[in-house]
Design an enzyme around this catalytic site. Structure first.
Site, PDB file in Angstrom:
ATOM      1  N   GLU A 183     -11.282 -47.381  -9.606  1.00 12.45           N
ATOM      2  CA  GLU A 183     -10.070 -46.344  -9.550  1.00 12.45           C
ATOM      3  C   GLU A 183      -8.720 -46.999  -9.661  1.00 12.45           C
ATOM      4  O   GLU A 183      -7.809 -46.618  -8.802  1.00 12.45           O
ATOM      5  CB  GLU A 183     -10.203 -45.649  -8.367  1.00 12.45           C
ATOM      6  CG  GLU A 183     -11.219 -44.759  -7.999  1.00 12.45           C
ATOM      7  CD  GLU A 183     -11.237 -43.616  -6.989  1.00 12.45           C
ATOM      8  OE1 GLU A 183     -10.292 -43.877  -6.022  1.00 12.45           O
ATOM      9  OE2 GLU A 183     -11.800 -42.687  -6.787  1.00 12.45           O
ATOM     10  N   GLU A 260     -18.860 -41.200  -8.182  1.00  9.05           N
ATOM     11  CA  GLU A 260     -18.787 -40.834  -6.888  1.00  9.05           C
ATOM     12  C   GLU A 260     -18.757 -39.269  -6.680  1.00  9.05           C
ATOM     13  O   GLU A 260     -17.471 -38.961  -6.925  1.00  9.05           O
ATOM     14  CB  GLU A 260     -17.448 -41.620  -5.998  1.00  9.05           C
ATOM     15  CG  GLU A 260     -17.497 -43.152  -5.914  1.00  9.05           C
ATOM     16  CD  GLU A 260     -16.120 -43.605  -5.294  1.00  9.05           C
ATOM     17  OE1 GLU A 260     -15.501 -43.111  -4.631  1.00  9.05           O
ATOM     18  OE2 GLU A 260     -16.099 -44.750  -5.717  1.00  9.05           O
TER      19      GLU A 260
HETATM   20  C1  GLA Z   1     -12.517 -43.537  -3.752  1.00  9.75           C
HETATM   21  C2  GLA Z   1     -12.954 -44.711  -3.665  1.00  9.75           C
HETATM   22  C3  GLA Z   1     -13.902 -45.073  -2.527  1.00  9.75           C
HETATM   23  C4  GLA Z   1     -13.589 -44.342  -1.297  1.00  9.75           C
HETATM   24  C5  GLA Z   1     -13.417 -42.915  -1.763  1.00  9.75           C
HETATM   25  C6  GLA Z   1     -13.116 -42.026  -0.381  1.00  9.75           C
HETATM   26  O1  GLA Z   1     -13.170 -42.758  -4.563  1.00  9.75           O
HETATM   27  O2  GLA Z   1     -13.282 -45.446  -5.012  1.00  9.75           O
HETATM   28  O3  GLA Z   1     -14.156 -46.444  -2.511  1.00  9.75           O
HETATM   29  O4  GLA Z   1     -12.517 -44.934  -0.975  1.00  9.75           O
HETATM   30  O5  GLA Z   1     -12.547 -42.845  -2.588  1.00  9.75           O
HETATM   31  O6  GLA Z   1     -14.391 -42.124   0.407  1.00  9.75           O
END
Ligand code: GLA
Length: 819
Positions: A183, A260
């Site tokens: 991210e 995710e």
């Molecule tokens: C983002 C991150 C994860 C986690 C989520 C929230 O997507 O990539 O590692 O921190 O947020 O749980």
């Protein structure tokens, strides 16, 4: 006839690349036309995100089987750099860190694996997975092409490659994809850095396997590399079509994957336990599967942030709790939940194979049986009768200027800072940056605390005599894991000043001669302190040592220990319990203040009475028949009886707060009469970011957003994110932002506080309560005047942007608004 049907079924099951078993022979996982291809056949990834260090190793297989029985065909794992290299050049890939064993276990159980080796992982994990010792180089630039950062990350990825490089699918292993960074769009824009990380990962042994990068649909283009697969992250409730629209436009032939899909959310100390509805989660998953979209369910099983591994969020400082239950389908203790069963039922329909031509699922397979859960036990209340003051665990003092943990070469724990003061005849204000929880004592008397969670930076102290001893004990919590604030030094950062005001003269004192003492957070330190005190006690009791041992004699027996604990609150408490049957349990810490717990030498995590987590999960595999040891480090002192009991069910949703979580004092009403808005307008309906420019630049510190009505014609409104733009149209940093006022905040149905509008998370939002009439107002305090050209607004991510604002007025002022 019966036989025929059976063999037909068998044939159907093997016609396509079956998701039933991961191959041990070399295979392939590639990108086809709008679909992934496993050994050349269309394949939809149904991944379960689980984190090996959050699960005790003896339980790995049970958790893997639970994921498989849920209908998943893949496991998605981060690799946590700081857990493998706790000290520079000391690598650990054994026990709970044995990633090779984990991946092989996945393969043995017929699961494919997606590996996300960072270097940064976020994950609500200490410093987002980066090792704290990187901060020993004070000016290091994290997640950028800083020479030291790049050198260390290359060394680490090399080690990961040594463990896993030969387990990729084309070499006969189960690893089908590897992620580059994590991210990055919510951190910065830096394609050269991302390219460098990609090259390092390729070179580390992942030379042939498919590489991908994940981001949000709003920012994935910022760092998207041409040769990598792009996947999107979003959570339960999100509008699926909207999330993939831009990807579809830019790469119409790319397979789609939500890398995710958030099943629930993480909890922070002092906030409500987060939940997301089972139906909404399953609806999101079935919507994706109906379109042949791959996903990873983050988390399918969250597990536990043992010891000091929980991270913290920012802006502000919001440390995460020990449980990473996440409201996931498999709960923290590896048990099924309602969500599990609803999802399993839905997944049965997608157990066959996806046919991209017909856009249908064909055939079906029976999901494996759900494995047995580990038994839970209750442990009757027991007392912790031994006590050792925190200071008995101190290491060699270092005199001179104030030092951070990192400068003391300590990753985690607490520090004691002491100095002698000159005479100060009136009250003074002690000010500094205390990371994270400071307690102030003068001449050994407790004066008060300075809590970073509450954004506190100062404390009023009474007049003192010359030579008074000032002691500040600072406990570090998890390092920030999200946003630019990940460079999070611990202890006292910078100077401490004492400011007095007499007859309009302000005097600022900056003490320079300090004694710095580090107290590491680990079992050995705690045990040593307790054994030392016990040793002295035993010798006094046996008459071996005659007369009084100053200070320590007080600890004689339980009564003595209690007395000492009353005077010197921060310290270690030890007790024992006996069991004749081993099982998982939840230790209830409701009687205790704040600190860490160790069971039979295992660091089971932080406790803090404010909640929402009150119990700590202890897996049965760390207990034994007979006598078991519990040590509680309590930096505040116990709050009642020094007792603990083990429960069969966790308490992770009980808050114990001193004040309200909302941003409006009782009876406080904003008075906007006489104020002139700098902008009056209407937002469009629907999902996605909107940008508005002011007619001319405006300067001010306080921003008041007044919502007059909503597109949904209901009485409440929501905002997911808000940015102010500087004169050149760039987003201003929101790190110093605070909410000065919000007319209403829904903290009953979740954490829908106003600060959600600048928490960097597009999936969380501020919401007013249903039934409270418009207008709704929120005031942001930016800390200082800024000149601004406009703002950006993001409504909720759910389809149609529920409760999105229609008509609004924006006010900007340098002074505070009137009430
Ligand atoms: C983002 C991150 C994860 C986690 C989520 C929230 O997507 O990539 O590692 O921190 O947020 O749980």
């Amino acid at each position: 006839m019966k036989k025929l049907t059976y063999s037909l079924l068998l044939a159907m099951m093997f016609m396509f690349a079956s998701s039933a078993t991961a191959a041990t022979k070399p295979g392939s996982f590639t990108i086809g036309d709008k679909t992934f291809l496993l050994n050349g056949k269309p394949f939809v990834v149904k991944a379960a995100e689980v984190h090996y260090p959050r699960i005790p190793q003896p339980y790995w297989e049970q958790r893997i089987k639970m994921c498989k029985a849920l209908g998943m065909n893949t496991l998605c794992i981060y690799i946590f750099w700081n857990s493998h290299e706790p000290q520079q050049d000391q690598f650990d890939f054994t026990g709970n860190n044995d990633i090779r064993a984990f991946v092989k276990l996945a393969q043995k159980n017929g699961m494919y694996v997606i590996v996300r080796p960072g270097p940064y992982v976020c994950a609500e994990w200490e410093m987002g997975g980066l090792p704290w010792w990187l901060l020993k180089k004070k000016d290091i630039k994290l997640r950028e092409q800083d020479p030291f950062f790049m050198e260390r990350l290359e060394i680490f990825e090399q080690k990961v490659g040594e463990q896993l490089g030969d387990l990729t699918i084309e070499k006969g292993g189960p690893i089908i994809m590897v992620q580059v960074e994590n991210e990055y769009g919510s951190y910065g824009t830096d394609k050269p850095y991302i390219s460098a990380v990609r090259d390092i990962i390729r070179k580390s042994g992942f030379d042939k396997v498919e590489l991908f990068q994940c981001d949000w649909s709003s920012n994935f283009t910022n760092n998207g590399l041409d040769d990598l697969t792009w996947t999107m992250n979003f959570g339960t409730g999100a509008n699926i079509d909207h999330e993939f629209r831009k990807l579809g436009e830019l790469r119409p032939n790319s397979p789609k994957m939500c890398s995710e899909f958030w099943s629930g959310w993480f909890d922070k100390w002092g906030g409500r336990h987060e939940t997301r509805g089972a139906e909404a989660m399953v609806d999101g998953i079935t919507q994706m599967l109906d379109r042949g979209i791959s996903f990873s369910l983050y988390m399918t099983h969250g597990g536990t942030n043992w010891g000091h591994w929980a991270g913290a969020n920012s802006p502000g400082f919001a440390p995460d709790v020990t449980s990473y239950d996440y409201d996931a389908p498999i709960n923290e203790a590896g048990q099924t939940t309602e969500k599990y069963w609803v999802l399993r039922k839905a997944m049965e329909k997608y157990s066959g194979n996806w046919n991209p031509q017909t856009q249908k699922w064909e055939g079906s397979a029976k999901l494996p049986a759900v494995p047995k859960e580990y038994p839970t036990i209750a442990i009757p209340k027991f007392e912790l009768t031994e006590f050792a003051p925190l200071l008995s665990a101190m290491t060699k003092p270092v005199n001179g200027a104030l030092k951070t943990f990192e400068e003391m070469d300590m990753g985690w724990g607490a520090m004691m800072y002491s100095t002698r003061l000159p005479e100060i005849t009136s009250q003074s204000v002690l000010t500094g940056e205390f990371h994270d929880f400071a307690q102030v004592f003068i001449d050994r008397k407790y004066i008060g605390k300075i809590d970073r969670v509450k954004n506190e930076k100062s404390l009023t102290i009474p007049a003192v005599k010359k030579g008074a001893e000032l002691i500040i004990i600072v406990e570090g919590m998890g390092r920030i894991n999200f946003g630019r604030a990940i460079k999070d030094f611990k202890g006292i950062v910078g100077n401490v000043t004492l400011t007095t005001e007499t007859d309009d003269v302000e005097m600022v004192l900056t003490p320079k001669n300090w004694i710095n003492v580090a107290i590491p957070d680990d079992y050995e330190t705690a045990k040593k302190a307790l054994d030392m005190i016990k040793g002295v006690n035993d010798r006094v009791a046996s008459g071996e040592v005659k007369g009084s041992v100053p200070g320590l004699a007080l600890t004689q027996g339980y009564e003595g220990s209690k007395k000492l604990a009353d005077i010197m609150k921060p310290g270690y408490h030890r007790g024992y319990f006996n069991i004749n049957k081993v099982g998982d349990t939840f230790l209830n810490l409701e009687n205790w203040g704040k600190g860490q717990v160790y069971v039979n030498g295992h660091a089971v995590g932080r406790h803090w009475y404010i909640g929402p987590q009150q119990t700590l999960y202890v897996p049965g595999c760390w207990l034994k028949k007979g006598k078991n040891e519990v040590i509680v480090l309590d930096v505040m002192g116990s709050r009642g009886e020094r007792t603990i009991e083990g429960l069969e069910k966790p308490i992770i949703d009980k808050l114990n707060l001193e004040g309200p979580q909302t941003h409006r004092a009782e009876g406080q009403n904003l008075d906007l009469s006489g104020e002139t808005p700098v902008k009056v307008g209407s937002f469009k309906a629907g999902n996605g970011w909107q940008e508005v420019k002011f007619d001319k630049p405006v300067t001010g510190r306080y921003i008041c957003i007044e919502a007059l009505n909503s597109h949904w014609n209901r009485e409440y409104c929501c905002i997911a994110e808000w940015y102010m733009l500087d004169e050149s149209g760039q987003r201003l940093s929101r790190e110093p932002w605070q909410i000065a006022y919000a007319d209403d905040e829904d903290v009953q149905s979740g954490n829908k506080n106003a600060d959600k509008i600048f928490d960097l998370q597009e999936s969380t939002y501020w919401s007013t309560n249903r039934g409270v009439q418009f207008p709704h107002t929120v005031i942001i305090d930016m800390g200082q005047d800024k000149t601004m050209s406009g703002f950006q607004y993001l409504p909720r991510m759910e389809e149609g942007a529920p409760e999105s604002i229609k008509d609004y007025r924006i006010y900007v002022k340098s002074e505070a608004f009137k009430f």
